[in-house]
Design an enzyme around this catalytic site. Sequence first.
Site, PDB file in Angstrom:
ATOM      1  N   HIS A 155       0.814  -1.214   0.000  1.00  0.00           N
ATOM      2  CA  HIS A 155       0.000   0.000   0.000  1.00  0.00           C
ATOM      3  C   HIS A 155       0.849   1.267   0.000  1.00  0.00           C
ATOM      4  CE1 HIS A 155       0.455  -0.873   4.419  1.00  0.00           C
ATOM      5  NE2 HIS A 155       0.647   0.433   4.495  1.00  0.00           N
TER       6      HIS A 155
ATOM      7  N   HIS B 134       4.006   7.073   3.732  1.00  0.00           N
ATOM      8  CA  HIS B 134       4.947   5.968   3.560  1.00  0.00           C
ATOM      9  C   HIS B 134       4.500   5.004   2.468  1.00  0.00           C
ATOM     10  CE1 HIS B 134       2.193   4.155   6.678  1.00  0.00           C
ATOM     11  NE2 HIS B 134       2.376   3.068   5.959  1.00  0.00           N
TER      12      HIS B 134
ATOM     13  N   GLU C 140       7.720   1.029   4.951  1.00  0.00           N
ATOM     14  CA  GLU C 140       7.208  -0.001   5.857  1.00  0.00           C
ATOM     15  C   GLU C 140       7.411  -1.341   5.143  1.00  0.00           C
ATOM     16  OE1 GLU C 140       2.934   0.204   6.370  1.00  0.00           O
ATOM     17  OE2 GLU C 140       2.969  -1.078   8.139  1.00  0.00           O
TER      18      GLU C 140
HETATM   19 CO    CO Z   1       1.148   1.302   6.311  1.00  0.00          CO
END
Ligand code: CO
Length: 134
Positions: free
Chosen positions: A7, A79, A130
């Site tokens: 994502h 992020h 991440e």
């Molecule tokens: Co995230």
Amino acid sequence: MLGRLNHVAIAVRDAKSAAKIYGKAFGAEISEAVALPDHGVITVFATLPNTKIEFIEPLGEASPIAKFVERNADGGIHHLCYEVPDIIAARDQLIREGARVLGDGVPKIGAHGKPVLFLHPKDFSGALVEIEQT
Ligand code: CO
């Protein structure tokens, strides 16, 4: 080791209303809002055919995204999340290659019930990264 883009996260003041335009204008499937007290955020996901957009909203005074949202009143990209098959192996290899892992380096359970870690943006061209175990 580097897998799919899981994502892209956008930090906003109100995750639910931010996601609405993706549901209404783009017709994307929008998730319920979920509070993640361990991470200090409320998340709402818009599902796209090949990835997701994660809207994150600060939760609590100590939210790690509170300052970001303060500085970016209209929201902003926060992020990128990449999938890895084995988060411990990925972490150890990244550290060996000189990347910095944020926090204590112990994976936390993320928004999808899977272990995640965050990596220092200075080691990734200014982008907070991440990693999530698949
Ligand atoms: Co995230």
